[in-house]
Scaffold this active site. Structure first.
Site, PDB file in Angstrom:
ATOM      1  N   ASP A  99       0.833  -1.210   0.000  1.00  0.00           N
ATOM      2  CA  ASP A  99       0.000   0.000   0.000  1.00  0.00           C
ATOM      3  C   ASP A  99       0.862   1.253   0.000  1.00  0.00           C
ATOM      4  O   ASP A  99       1.375   1.641   1.051  1.00  0.00           O
ATOM      5  CB  ASP A  99      -0.916  -0.034   1.234  1.00  0.00           C
TER       6      ASP A  99
ATOM      7  N   ASP B   2      -1.512   5.633  -5.198  1.00  0.00           N
ATOM      8  CA  ASP B   2      -1.889   4.762  -4.084  1.00  0.00           C
ATOM      9  C   ASP B   2      -2.232   3.347  -4.561  1.00  0.00           C
ATOM     10  O   ASP B   2      -3.354   3.069  -4.963  1.00  0.00           O
ATOM     11  CB  ASP B   2      -3.084   5.378  -3.345  1.00  0.00           C
TER      12      ASP B   2
HETATM   13  C1  0ZP Z   1     -10.149   0.419  -1.299  1.00  0.00           C
HETATM   14  O1  0ZP Z   1      -9.856   0.842  -2.408  1.00  0.00           O
HETATM   15  C2  0ZP Z   1     -10.790  -0.928  -1.047  1.00  0.00           C
HETATM   16  C3  0ZP Z   1     -11.924  -1.139  -1.996  1.00  0.00           C
HETATM   17  C4  0ZP Z   1     -13.026  -0.159  -1.809  1.00  0.00           C
HETATM   18  C5  0ZP Z   1     -13.266   0.514  -0.670  1.00  0.00           C
HETATM   19  C6  0ZP Z   1     -14.327   1.413  -0.548  1.00  0.00           C
HETATM   20  C7  0ZP Z   1     -15.143   1.614  -1.577  1.00  0.00           C
HETATM   21  C8  0ZP Z   1     -14.929   0.920  -2.746  1.00  0.00           C
HETATM   22  C9  0ZP Z   1     -15.773   1.104  -3.802  1.00  0.00           C
HETATM   23  C10 0ZP Z   1     -15.544   0.412  -4.959  1.00  0.00           C
HETATM   24  C11 0ZP Z   1     -14.490  -0.431  -5.091  1.00  0.00           C
HETATM   25  C12 0ZP Z   1     -13.634  -0.616  -4.068  1.00  0.00           C
HETATM   26  C13 0ZP Z   1     -13.855   0.042  -2.880  1.00  0.00           C
HETATM   27  C14 0ZP Z   1      -9.745  -2.041  -1.153  1.00  0.00           C
HETATM   28  C15 0ZP Z   1     -10.353  -3.401  -1.035  1.00  0.00           C
HETATM   29  C16 0ZP Z   1     -10.522  -4.123  -2.149  1.00  0.00           C
HETATM   30  C17 0ZP Z   1     -11.088  -5.382  -2.118  1.00  0.00           C
HETATM   31  C18 0ZP Z   1     -11.496  -5.917  -0.942  1.00  0.00           C
HETATM   32  C19 0ZP Z   1     -11.360  -5.209   0.210  1.00  0.00           C
HETATM   33  C20 0ZP Z   1     -11.774  -5.753   1.419  1.00  0.00           C
HETATM   34  C21 0ZP Z   1     -11.649  -5.051   2.571  1.00  0.00           C
HETATM   35  C22 0ZP Z   1     -11.108  -3.787   2.551  1.00  0.00           C
HETATM   36  C23 0ZP Z   1     -10.696  -3.228   1.379  1.00  0.00           C
HETATM   37  C24 0ZP Z   1     -10.793  -3.928   0.188  1.00  0.00           C
HETATM   38  N1  0ZP Z   1      -9.900   1.113  -0.212  1.00  0.00           N
HETATM   39  C25 0ZP Z   1      -9.305   2.444  -0.216  1.00  0.00           C
HETATM   40  C26 0ZP Z   1      -8.417   2.527   1.006  1.00  0.00           C
HETATM   41  O2  0ZP Z   1      -8.859   2.885   2.071  1.00  0.00           O
HETATM   42  C27 0ZP Z   1     -10.436   3.450  -0.203  1.00  0.00           C
HETATM   43  C28 0ZP Z   1     -10.026   4.815  -0.120  1.00  0.00           C
HETATM   44  N2  0ZP Z   1      -8.915   5.253  -0.562  1.00  0.00           N
HETATM   45  C29 0ZP Z   1     -10.665   5.849   0.396  1.00  0.00           C
HETATM   46  C30 0ZP Z   1      -8.813   6.521  -0.305  1.00  0.00           C
HETATM   47  N3  0ZP Z   1      -9.892   6.905   0.264  1.00  0.00           N
HETATM   48  N4  0ZP Z   1      -7.156   2.110   0.817  1.00  0.00           N
HETATM   49  C31 0ZP Z   1      -6.197   2.074   1.900  1.00  0.00           C
HETATM   50  C32 0ZP Z   1      -5.499   0.715   1.917  1.00  0.00           C
HETATM   51  C33 0ZP Z   1      -6.496  -0.442   1.950  1.00  0.00           C
HETATM   52  C34 0ZP Z   1      -7.113  -0.611   3.325  1.00  0.00           C
HETATM   53  C35 0ZP Z   1      -5.800  -1.734   1.517  1.00  0.00           C
HETATM   54  C36 0ZP Z   1      -8.047  -1.763   3.393  1.00  0.00           C
HETATM   55  C37 0ZP Z   1      -6.782  -2.890   1.548  1.00  0.00           C
HETATM   56  C38 0ZP Z   1      -7.397  -3.026   2.895  1.00  0.00           C
HETATM   57  C39 0ZP Z   1      -5.186   3.239   1.786  1.00  0.00           C
HETATM   58  O3  0ZP Z   1      -4.381   3.114   0.657  1.00  0.00           O
HETATM   59  C40 0ZP Z   1      -5.928   4.529   1.732  1.00  0.00           C
HETATM   60  C41 0ZP Z   1      -5.122   5.667   2.363  1.00  0.00           C
HETATM   61  C42 0ZP Z   1      -5.924   6.942   2.057  1.00  0.00           C
HETATM   62  C43 0ZP Z   1      -5.071   8.134   1.835  1.00  0.00           C
HETATM   63  C44 0ZP Z   1      -4.254   7.864   0.610  1.00  0.00           C
HETATM   64  C45 0ZP Z   1      -5.894   9.378   1.680  1.00  0.00           C
HETATM   65  C46 0ZP Z   1      -5.108   5.539   3.877  1.00  0.00           C
HETATM   66  O4  0ZP Z   1      -6.141   5.380   4.488  1.00  0.00           O
HETATM   67  N5  0ZP Z   1      -3.933   5.596   4.474  1.00  0.00           N
HETATM   68  C47 0ZP Z   1      -3.805   5.500   5.941  1.00  0.00           C
HETATM   69  C48 0ZP Z   1      -2.924   6.565   6.517  1.00  0.00           C
HETATM   70  C49 0ZP Z   1      -3.059   6.546   8.013  1.00  0.00           C
HETATM   71  C50 0ZP Z   1      -3.287   7.932   6.014  1.00  0.00           C
HETATM   72  C51 0ZP Z   1      -1.885   7.262   8.746  1.00  0.00           C
END
Ligand code: 0ZP
Length: 334
Positions: A34, A223
């Site tokens: 990630d 990302d």
């Molecule tokens: C995903 O892309 C999901 C799939 C997903 C989530 C929500 C809505 C969706 C709608 C359509 C299609 C996919 C969606 C990944 C995923 C795929 C398949 C199965 C999954 C099962 C469980 C959980 C996730 C699955 N999630 C993104 C995400 O949070 C959504 C998002 N991105 C919102 C930005 N805003 N990705 C994080 C890693 C994921 C976490 C890896 C769950 C998989 C497991 C991060 O890359 C996001 C990052 C956001 C930041 C770049 C603004 C983040 O939260 N970083 C944490 C730091 C904390 C900032 C210090």
């Protein structure tokens, strides 16, 4: 030095995420790389057995190289509302032959339901900048270095690359740039790492052949942990206004359209001079009904989040280099 290494990126959940085998203290786990976060955490035997289920869980007591980090904790919440929390140690971590001796490993003692339900993902490898790492000593933040930060100095080149396959297994590589994996010259863009993300400006777009500039567009980040390409809401609206029968559907949570629609290409600027083209035929992400007549797009709006998140929809059509040496990104069409 360690040189370089290659590891498979295996698609899961209809290629909504990609998993790679990682060796932690002699135990193999399937982890999601990630570039949008900076914690390396794993399912561990400290979790309730009911939550572990069929997952592989790291057993620290079976690793002769594991060292506990007294009092250290972590707690991370992701953009999609999922999260994990637990305790911390260090161990030997090997990815595609590339090894770090004292890598901070975060052992989950709790995970959100989505991780319980996602039977294949045993944890994450954060590859954003180390200042986002969530480890604390109970009182204050004590951010730990990511795997990439730890290994960078030992690599032939201070890079990792993402080559995600639109319909099969791709690869992540550390320490080398395989020039056979992309066409032509690589386009390089400096990143603004102060946010902790691989962040860059992206203010030009094209829907099919019609290009436009979006003044005031939000900064974009690369990302690998996000499935979709999340652009500013007006950009997504502009894209779907070119798709017959497309609509924003609140229930589904995004833009949908008839699966037989002809989708135009979507181009997004990477910095000033390079346009990354995502072919229209790679934009359908999923079907939303039993009959497979309504589709959900891999390009969606960010609902005013103030940041554009360029996820796997983009990585499937672009070979991307993350350069930690001069803090830049390289893009090549493939
Ligand atoms: C995903 O892309 C999901 C799939 C997903 C989530 C929500 C809505 C969706 C709608 C359509 C299609 C996919 C969606 C990944 C995923 C795929 C398949 C199965 C999954 C099962 C469980 C959980 C996730 C699955 N999630 C993104 C995400 O949070 C959504 C998002 N991105 C919102 C930005 N805003 N990705 C994080 C890693 C994921 C976490 C890896 C769950 C998989 C497991 C991060 O890359 C996001 C990052 C956001 C930041 C770049 C603004 C983040 O939260 N970083 C944490 C730091 C904390 C900032 C210090």
């Amino acid at each position: 030095g360690t040189g370089s290494g290659t590891v498979a990126a295996v698609p899961e959940e209809n290629a909504a995420l990609f998993l790679s085998p990682v060796d932690v203290g002699g135990q193999t786990l399937n982890l999601d790389f990630d570039s949008g976060s900076s914690d390396l955490w794993v399912f561990s035997t400290e979790l309730d057995q009911a939550k572990i289920g069929q997952h592989s869980a790291f057993d620290a007591s079976k690793s002769t190289t594991f060292k506990q980090m007294q009092g250290a904790q972590f707690k991370i919440s992701y953009g999609d509302g999922s999260g994990a929390a637990g305790v911390v140690g260090t161990d030997v971590v090997t990815i595609g032959g590339v090894q770090v001796q004292n890598q901070a490993i975060e052992l989950a003692t709790d995970v959100s339901q989505s991780f319980v339900d996602d039977l294949n993902t045993d944890g994450l490898v954060g590859l954003a900048f180390s200042n986002l790492n969530t480890v604390n000593d109970g009182t204050k933040k004590t951010p730990q270095k990511t795997f990439f930060d730890n290994v960078m100095g030992d690599l032939d080149l201070p890079v990792f690359t993402a080559d995600l396959d639109p319909d099969g297994t791709g690869v992540y590589e550390f320490g080398k740039i395989d020039a056979t994996k992309f066409e032509g010259e690589m386009a390089w863009i400096p990143v603004n790492a102060t946010s902790g993300f691989w962040q860059f400006p992206s203010t030009k777009f094209a829907v099919g052949d019609s290009a436009f500039e979006a003044f005031g567009a939000s900064p974009a980040i690369a990302d690998t942990g996000t499935s979709l390409l999340l652009v500013d809401q007006p950009i997504a609206e502009a894209y779907y206004s070119a798709v017959q029968g497309a609509e924003l559907n609140q229930q589904v949570g995004g833009f949908i359209y008839p699966c037989n629609a002809q989708l135009p290409d979507m181009s997004v600027a990477i910095g000033d001079s390079y346009m990354a083209v995502i072919p229209g035929n790679q934009i359908t992400f999923a079907t939303v009904d039993q009959a497979n007549t309504t589709c959900f797009g891999g390009v969606q709006g960010n609902q005013g989040a103030g940041i554009q998140i360029y996820g796997d929809t983009l990585f499937k059509s672009q070979f991307v280099v993350f350069n930690g040496g001069n803090q830049s990104l390289g893009f090549g069409a493939k």
